[in-house]
Design an enzyme around this catalytic site. Sequence first.
Site, short mmCIF file in Angstrom:
data_model
loop_
_atom_site.label_atom_id
_atom_site.label_comp_id
_atom_site.label_asym_id
_atom_site.label_seq_id
_atom_site.Cartn_x
_atom_site.Cartn_y
_atom_site.Cartn_z
N GLU A 64 3.97 -11.29 -6.19
CA GLU A 64 2.84 -11.49 -7.11
C GLU A 64 3.11 -10.94 -8.51
O GLU A 64 2.37 -11.23 -9.43
CB GLU A 64 1.55 -10.87 -6.55
N ASP A 75 -19.68 -12.61 -21.05
CA ASP A 75 -20.23 -12.58 -19.69
C ASP A 75 -21.71 -12.91 -19.66
O ASP A 75 -22.16 -13.73 -18.85
CB ASP A 75 -20.01 -11.20 -19.04
N CYS A 122 5.37 -6.08 1.57
CA CYS A 122 5.72 -4.67 1.46
C CYS A 122 5.12 -3.86 2.61
O CYS A 122 5.50 -4.05 3.75
CB CYS A 122 5.33 -4.14 0.09
N TYR A 123 4.14 -3.00 2.35
CA TYR A 123 3.50 -2.28 3.45
C TYR A 123 2.96 -3.28 4.48
O TYR A 123 3.03 -3.06 5.69
CB TYR A 123 2.36 -1.39 2.94
N LYS A 160 -12.13 -12.48 -15.50
CA LYS A 160 -12.55 -12.73 -16.88
C LYS A 160 -12.08 -14.10 -17.41
O LYS A 160 -12.85 -14.83 -18.03
CB LYS A 160 -11.98 -11.62 -17.78
N HIS A 207 7.51 -7.82 -3.83
CA HIS A 207 6.18 -8.24 -4.30
C HIS A 207 6.29 -9.56 -5.06
O HIS A 207 6.63 -9.57 -6.24
CB HIS A 207 5.60 -7.17 -5.23
N GLY A 233 0.84 -1.20 0.00
CA GLY A 233 0.00 0.00 0.00
C GLY A 233 0.87 1.24 0.00
O GLY A 233 2.06 1.17 0.31
#
Length: 520
Positions: A179, A234, A86-87, A376, A177, A59
Site C-alpha cells: 500500500e 466539508d 506483514c503482521y 477528504k 507493504h 501491526g
Amino acid sequence: MQTTSHDRLLIIDFGSQVTQLIARRLRELNVYCEIHPYQNVTDAFLKDFAPKAVIFSGGPASVIDEGSPRPPESVFDLDVPILGICYGQQVMMQMLGGKVERGHGTAEFGRAYVEPTGAESDLLFGWFVGGREQVWMSHGDHVSEIAPGFEVYGTSPNAPFAITADVERRFYAVQFHPEVHHTPNGPTFYENFVRIAGFEGDWTMGAYKDEAIAKIREQVGDKQVICGLSGGVDSSVTAVLLHEAIGDQLTCVFVDHGLLRLNEADEVVTMFRDHYNMKLIHADESDLFLGELEGVSDPETKRKTIGKLFIDVFQKYASEIDGAEFLAQGTLYPDVIESVSFSGGPSVTIKSHHNVGGLPEKMGLKLVEPLRELFKDEVRALGHELGLPASFIGRHPFPGPGLAIRCPGEITRDKLEILRKADAVYIDQIRRHELYDEIWQAFVAILPVRTVGVMGDGRTYDYACALRAVTSVDGMTADYYPFSHEFLGETATRIINEVPGINRVTYDITSKPPGTIEWE
Ligand code: XMP
C-alpha cells in the site's frame, strides 16, 4: 450495522501506521472498504458485515508473544479471499499451521527487492514483468515455515516467503507493504486482489451520492435538520447534499463572528441562499464576538472565548427552528476510524475540531453525518458531483477562530480591516501566479509591532505583517512554500502600496514542527 448496499471489503486493523493507505488504494479502485480494529471483529461482526474479501493489516506486535492480536478463527471459514500484510501475514501463517520466528539479524526495514520464483498466480498479473520488484519492508519477525497448502511466489534475501498463497482457498500473504508509495507496483497488486475477489469497482461518487441521498431521506423522514455552515469544504458539501435530499427541511446557520476574510460572509450567503436557494440564517454576531474579545491577547483565551460564544450563538438560532430533530455535521472517515490501542481495549480517537461539539446531546438532537465514510479527496469529488464550484471545493483550510489567531496580541477592528485587505492581495497574487492549488494553506498575519518606513517624502509608522504559505498533507507537519524572490518582492510591493496601515512585509519560513502553521 450495514451502511452500504455495495460489496464490502473488510480491513482488520492490527495497528499499522499505514492501515489507512490500504483503504486509500482500494477506494482508488472504486472498491468500498471499512477499517475495523481487530478487537471489534467478532464472529457475530463478521456474519453481519458479510465481507466479500478481507485484508489483515500490519501491526507493531509480535505473533510470538502471548496474547498477541488475532482475528477470529471463523474468518478463514467465510470462503472469501484473504490478504495478510506483514503482521497480517505472520498471524495468518501461525493460525493456519505455519511458523514464525523472531528476527535475529533478519529484520528488514525500508526498500527491498522481491524476485519471482517462477510459480504463477493471478495475484501477480503485471508483476515481475521487468524482473524483480521494489517493495517496502518493515518487519522484525519473519515466517520460517509456511502453512500447509501454501506455495511461494516471491522471495527476498531476508524474507524467503515474501509472497505466498494458497490459491485453492484464495489466501494470500505478503511480508512487505504493497500500500505504500515505496512499493511502486503496489496498486497493481491490489487491483489483482480485488479482481480475484470479484469486486466490480462500482463504488463511484455518482453511486455514492444517490445512495447517500436515499439514506438521508430514510433517516430524517419529514423532520427538520439544522446544519452549521462555515463555507469550508466539508460543511458546504454536507449542506448541498442534504439540500438535494430534503430541500426545505434543511436550515443552515452561518455564524459570522466578525473574524472572516474579505467578502467571505457575502460570498457564502450569496452562494447558498441565492444560488442554491437554501434556507440560510446569517447570524451576524460580530459585535458580540468582537466585544467579548476586547482586551484579550492570550491565544488560548481567544480560542476558548470564541468556542464558547460559537456554541451559545448556534444554540440560540437553532432553537428558533421549529421541530428540528437533527443536526448535520461534516464528519469525515479519518475522524471516526477507531485506532488500535495495545495498552487496553479499542481506543476511539475522534478529533473534536467540530465547532458544535457537545451540542447534539445538550439540545437532544440526533446526528446526520453523510460524509463519515469518505476521505477528504472523496468529499471534494462528491462536491464536484453535486455541482459545487471548483473555487469552493479547492479552498484552503480556514480555522474556526478565523482571523483572531492571525492577529497576535489584542484584536481591534482596525487591525482586522488591515489584515483582511492584505490577505486579499496576497491570495490574489497567489492565484495570479497559479500557485493556489500547489499550496496547502496561505494567509497573512498582522504583527503587533509598528515599524518606521518612508513613502514618498514622508515618514510612516505602520504595522508589519508576515506572509505564511505551507505545503502539507494533513496539517500535522508542514513546510514553508519556496516562493521565488520575484514573487515575494512583487507581493510585498503590492501590499505596501495597496494596503494603508502596513509598511513592512516579511515571509515566515518556519516549518512545522517546530513552528505551527498559524501564528497562535
Ligand atoms: P496549527 O496552527 O496547529 O494548524 O499548525 C494546523 C491546522 O489547523 C487549523 N487550526 C484550527 N482549526 N480551530 C480550527 O478549526 C482551531 O482552533 C484551529 N487552530 C488551527 C490551521 O488553520 C491549520 O489548517
